[in-house]
Write a protein that holds these residues in place. Structure first.
Motif, PDB file in Angstrom:
ATOM      1  N   LEU A   9      -7.386  -2.635   4.251  1.00  0.00           N
ATOM      2  CA  LEU A   9      -6.271  -2.336   3.148  1.00  0.00           C
ATOM      3  C   LEU A   9      -5.439  -1.676   4.049  1.00  0.00           C
ATOM      4  CD1 LEU A   9      -7.904  -2.199  -0.240  1.00  0.00           C
ATOM      5  CD2 LEU A   9      -6.501  -4.299   0.733  1.00  0.00           C
ATOM      6  N   LEU A  10      -5.805  -0.656   4.688  1.00  0.00           N
ATOM      7  CA  LEU A  10      -4.672   0.277   5.451  1.00  0.00           C
ATOM      8  C   LEU A  10      -4.003  -0.570   6.458  1.00  0.00           C
ATOM      9  CD1 LEU A  10      -6.578   3.742   5.472  1.00  0.00           C
ATOM     10  CD2 LEU A  10      -4.436   3.306   4.665  1.00  0.00           C
ATOM     11  N   SER A  11      -4.760  -1.357   7.079  1.00  0.00           N
ATOM     12  CA  SER A  11      -4.221  -2.060   8.189  1.00  0.00           C
ATOM     13  C   SER A  11      -3.362  -3.189   7.822  1.00  0.00           C
ATOM     14  CB  SER A  11      -5.315  -2.564   9.215  1.00  0.00           C
ATOM     15  OG  SER A  11      -5.803  -1.534  10.077  1.00  0.00           O
ATOM     16  N   ALA A  12      -3.628  -3.852   6.636  1.00  0.00           N
ATOM     17  CA  ALA A  12      -3.053  -4.922   6.134  1.00  0.00           C
ATOM     18  C   ALA A  12      -1.886  -4.522   5.347  1.00  0.00           C
ATOM     19  CB  ALA A  12      -3.855  -5.820   5.263  1.00  0.00           C
ATOM     20  N   LEU A  13      -1.808  -3.372   4.478  1.00  0.00           N
ATOM     21  CA  LEU A  13      -0.730  -3.374   3.620  1.00  0.00           C
ATOM     22  C   LEU A  13       0.275  -2.045   4.056  1.00  0.00           C
ATOM     23  CD1 LEU A  13      -2.759  -3.610   0.090  1.00  0.00           C
ATOM     24  CD2 LEU A  13      -1.434  -5.394   1.425  1.00  0.00           C
ATOM     25  N   VAL A  14      -0.412  -1.345   5.013  1.00  0.00           N
ATOM     26  CA  VAL A  14       0.496  -0.343   5.198  1.00  0.00           C
ATOM     27  C   VAL A  14       1.072  -0.347   6.776  1.00  0.00           C
ATOM     28  CG1 VAL A  14       0.856   2.321   5.893  1.00  0.00           C
ATOM     29  CG2 VAL A  14      -0.687   1.431   3.780  1.00  0.00           C
ATOM     30  N   PHE A  15       0.233  -0.324   7.756  1.00  0.00           N
ATOM     31  CA  PHE A  15       0.565  -0.685   9.123  1.00  0.00           C
ATOM     32  C   PHE A  15      -0.628  -0.942   9.902  1.00  0.00           C
ATOM     33  CE2 PHE A  15       2.819   0.135  13.049  1.00  0.00           C
ATOM     34  CZ  PHE A  15       4.254  -0.320  12.773  1.00  0.00           C
ATOM     35  N   PRO A  16      -0.499  -1.986  10.814  1.00  0.00           N
ATOM     36  CA  PRO A  16      -1.697  -2.249  11.531  1.00  0.00           C
ATOM     37  C   PRO A  16      -2.043  -0.923  12.597  1.00  0.00           C
ATOM     38  CG  PRO A  16      -0.103  -4.145  11.788  1.00  0.00           C
ATOM     39  CD  PRO A  16       0.428  -3.045  11.069  1.00  0.00           C
ATOM     40  N   GLY A  17      -3.456  -0.716  12.502  1.00  0.00           N
ATOM     41  CA  GLY A  17      -3.759   0.203  13.451  1.00  0.00           C
ATOM     42  C   GLY A  17      -3.959   1.453  12.536  1.00  0.00           C
ATOM     43  N   LEU A  18      -3.627   1.477  11.367  1.00  0.00           N
ATOM     44  CA  LEU A  18      -3.706   2.971  10.417  1.00  0.00           C
ATOM     45  C   LEU A  18      -5.421   2.722  10.011  1.00  0.00           C
ATOM     46  CD1 LEU A  18      -0.784   3.389   8.486  1.00  0.00           C
ATOM     47  CD2 LEU A  18      -1.610   4.457  10.304  1.00  0.00           C
ATOM     48  N   GLY A  19      -5.740   1.641   9.910  1.00  0.00           N
ATOM     49  CA  GLY A  19      -7.337   1.340   9.282  1.00  0.00           C
ATOM     50  C   GLY A  19      -8.174   2.022  10.288  1.00  0.00           C
ATOM     51  N   GLN A  20      -7.952   1.514  11.651  1.00  0.00           N
ATOM     52  CA  GLN A  20      -8.760   2.195  12.582  1.00  0.00           C
ATOM     53  C   GLN A  20      -8.716   3.460  12.782  1.00  0.00           C
ATOM     54  OE1 GLN A  20      -6.972  -0.719  12.667  1.00  0.00           O
ATOM     55  NE2 GLN A  20      -8.251  -2.268  13.339  1.00  0.00           N
ATOM     56  N   LEU A  21      -7.549   4.024  12.662  1.00  0.00           N
ATOM     57  CA  LEU A  21      -7.498   5.664  12.986  1.00  0.00           C
ATOM     58  C   LEU A  21      -8.012   6.297  11.778  1.00  0.00           C
ATOM     59  CD1 LEU A  21      -3.450   5.796  13.809  1.00  0.00           C
ATOM     60  CD2 LEU A  21      -5.661   5.995  15.428  1.00  0.00           C
ATOM     61  N   LEU A  27      -8.755   4.633  19.764  1.00  0.00           N
ATOM     62  CA  LEU A  27      -8.166   3.829  20.935  1.00  0.00           C
ATOM     63  C   LEU A  27      -7.637   2.646  20.487  1.00  0.00           C
ATOM     64  CD1 LEU A  27      -7.491   3.372  23.887  1.00  0.00           C
ATOM     65  CD2 LEU A  27      -9.817   2.426  24.056  1.00  0.00           C
ATOM     66  N   SER A  28      -8.515   1.920  19.539  1.00  0.00           N
ATOM     67  CA  SER A  28      -8.053   0.513  19.078  1.00  0.00           C
ATOM     68  C   SER A  28      -7.071   0.564  18.161  1.00  0.00           C
ATOM     69  CB  SER A  28      -9.194   0.068  18.430  1.00  0.00           C
ATOM     70  OG  SER A  28      -9.943   0.638  17.372  1.00  0.00           O
ATOM     71  N   GLY A  29      -7.112   1.963  17.318  1.00  0.00           N
ATOM     72  CA  GLY A  29      -5.811   2.277  16.390  1.00  0.00           C
ATOM     73  C   GLY A  29      -4.908   2.502  16.881  1.00  0.00           C
ATOM     74  N   THR A  30      -4.738   3.078  18.313  1.00  0.00           N
ATOM     75  CA  THR A  30      -3.382   3.246  18.845  1.00  0.00           C
ATOM     76  C   THR A  30      -2.950   2.196  19.493  1.00  0.00           C
ATOM     77  OG1 THR A  30      -4.227   5.629  19.427  1.00  0.00           O
ATOM     78  CG2 THR A  30      -2.382   4.863  20.740  1.00  0.00           C
ATOM     79  N   VAL A  31      -3.839   1.283  20.156  1.00  0.00           N
ATOM     80  CA  VAL A  31      -3.420   0.057  20.689  1.00  0.00           C
ATOM     81  C   VAL A  31      -2.580  -0.539  19.788  1.00  0.00           C
ATOM     82  CG1 VAL A  31      -4.094  -2.174  21.897  1.00  0.00           C
ATOM     83  CG2 VAL A  31      -4.948   0.135  22.608  1.00  0.00           C
ATOM     84  N   LEU A  32      -3.236  -0.978  18.693  1.00  0.00           N
ATOM     85  CA  LEU A  32      -2.845  -1.836  17.562  1.00  0.00           C
ATOM     86  C   LEU A  32      -1.459  -1.347  17.185  1.00  0.00           C
ATOM     87  CD1 LEU A  32      -5.634  -3.036  15.708  1.00  0.00           C
ATOM     88  CD2 LEU A  32      -4.159  -4.464  16.903  1.00  0.00           C
ATOM     89  N   LEU A  33      -1.310   0.008  16.802  1.00  0.00           N
ATOM     90  CA  LEU A  33      -0.176   0.728  16.315  1.00  0.00           C
ATOM     91  C   LEU A  33       1.139   0.516  17.395  1.00  0.00           C
ATOM     92  CD1 LEU A  33       0.125   2.748  13.949  1.00  0.00           C
ATOM     93  CD2 LEU A  33       0.715   4.456  15.628  1.00  0.00           C
ATOM     94  N   VAL A  97      -5.420  -9.069  13.550  1.00  0.00           N
ATOM     95  CA  VAL A  97      -6.475  -8.549  14.393  1.00  0.00           C
ATOM     96  C   VAL A  97      -6.789  -6.838  13.964  1.00  0.00           C
ATOM     97  CG1 VAL A  97      -7.032  -7.221  16.479  1.00  0.00           C
ATOM     98  CG2 VAL A  97      -6.258  -9.528  16.462  1.00  0.00           C
ATOM     99  N   GLY A  98      -5.626  -6.192  13.421  1.00  0.00           N
ATOM    100  CA  GLY A  98      -5.780  -4.987  12.820  1.00  0.00           C
ATOM    101  C   GLY A  98      -6.530  -4.953  11.738  1.00  0.00           C
ATOM    102  N   VAL A  99      -6.348  -6.057  10.547  1.00  0.00           N
ATOM    103  CA  VAL A  99      -7.288  -6.171   9.320  1.00  0.00           C
ATOM    104  C   VAL A  99      -8.699  -6.566   9.746  1.00  0.00           C
ATOM    105  CG1 VAL A  99      -7.454  -7.508   7.311  1.00  0.00           C
ATOM    106  CG2 VAL A  99      -5.122  -6.898   8.027  1.00  0.00           C
ATOM    107  N   LEU A 100      -8.865  -7.485  10.423  1.00  0.00           N
ATOM    108  CA  LEU A 100     -10.407  -7.859  10.665  1.00  0.00           C
ATOM    109  C   LEU A 100     -10.933  -6.808  11.335  1.00  0.00           C
ATOM    110  CD1 LEU A 100      -9.722 -11.794  11.763  1.00  0.00           C
ATOM    111  CD2 LEU A 100     -10.642 -10.979   9.676  1.00  0.00           C
ATOM    112  N   HIS A 101     -10.361  -6.380  12.526  1.00  0.00           N
ATOM    113  CA  HIS A 101     -10.975  -5.282  13.205  1.00  0.00           C
ATOM    114  C   HIS A 101     -11.413  -3.984  12.245  1.00  0.00           C
ATOM    115  CE1 HIS A 101     -11.597  -1.837  15.789  1.00  0.00           C
ATOM    116  NE2 HIS A 101     -12.265  -2.651  16.750  1.00  0.00           N
ATOM    117  N   ALA A 102     -10.298  -3.611  11.464  1.00  0.00           N
ATOM    118  CA  ALA A 102     -10.851  -2.728  10.720  1.00  0.00           C
ATOM    119  C   ALA A 102     -11.940  -2.936   9.544  1.00  0.00           C
ATOM    120  CB  ALA A 102      -9.581  -2.229   9.893  1.00  0.00           C
ATOM    121  N   TYR A 103     -11.831  -3.999   9.148  1.00  0.00           N
ATOM    122  CA  TYR A 103     -13.196  -4.451   8.083  1.00  0.00           C
ATOM    123  C   TYR A 103     -14.380  -4.513   8.763  1.00  0.00           C
ATOM    124  CZ  TYR A 103     -15.610  -7.118   4.839  1.00  0.00           C
ATOM    125  OH  TYR A 103     -16.792  -7.327   3.928  1.00  0.00           O
ATOM    126  N   LEU A 104     -14.541  -4.938   9.770  1.00  0.00           N
ATOM    127  CA  LEU A 104     -15.719  -4.950  10.859  1.00  0.00           C
ATOM    128  C   LEU A 104     -16.229  -3.566  11.067  1.00  0.00           C
ATOM    129  CD1 LEU A 104     -15.181  -8.311  12.786  1.00  0.00           C
ATOM    130  CD2 LEU A 104     -16.474  -7.985  10.913  1.00  0.00           C
TER     131      LEU A 104
END
Length: 123
Positions: A9-21, A27-33, A97-104
């Motif tokens: 939800l963080l990556s989907a509704l706020v900003f891609p990469g925030l869910g990863q962070l 690393l993946s969060g920063t790259v997506l961001l 990718v941000g949403v799917l990766h954060a979920y997984l």
């Protein structure tokens, strides 16, 4: 709320990469961001440049500037300009990718924590 859902939800509704962070996948969060910010910067710069040129042209011709016409023309240009289309595609892919990766990543973290609890309880 489960970590997987909150990260997605963080990556989907706020900003891609925030869910990863939030899930400490820095690393993946920063790259997506950064990818998302770069795509947004390209789109913004191209559309702003296009609108600015149209306003200058209208002023040079001595006519009044119709901001609605400028906005419509800039929007039409966004579909005609290849770099803007590519930037939109990159933006959409990064978001997905941000949403799917954060979920997984959240699911993996949940499994690891559950295994740790089971190992700790079995002693």
């Amino acid at each position: 709320m489960k970590k997987s859902l909150k990260g997605a939800l963080l990556s989907a509704l706020v900003f891609p990469g925030l869910g990863q962070l939030w899930l400490k996948r820095r690393l993946s969060g920063t790259v997506l961001l950064l990818t998302t910010l770069a795509a947004l910067a390209v789109i913004s710069a191209k559309l702003t440049d296009r609108a600015y040129r149209m306003v200058e042209q209208a002023e040079a011709e001595g006519g009044a500037v119709d901001l609605f016409a400028v906005a419509r023309a800039a929007q039409a240009a966004s579909f005609a300009d290849r770099s803007i289309r590519v930037a939109w595609l990159v933006l959409m892919v990064a978001w997905l990718v941000g949403v799917l990766h954060a979920y997984l990543a959240g699911k993996q973290l949940e499994r690891e924590q559950q295994e740790e609890r089971q190992e700790g309880g079995g002693r």
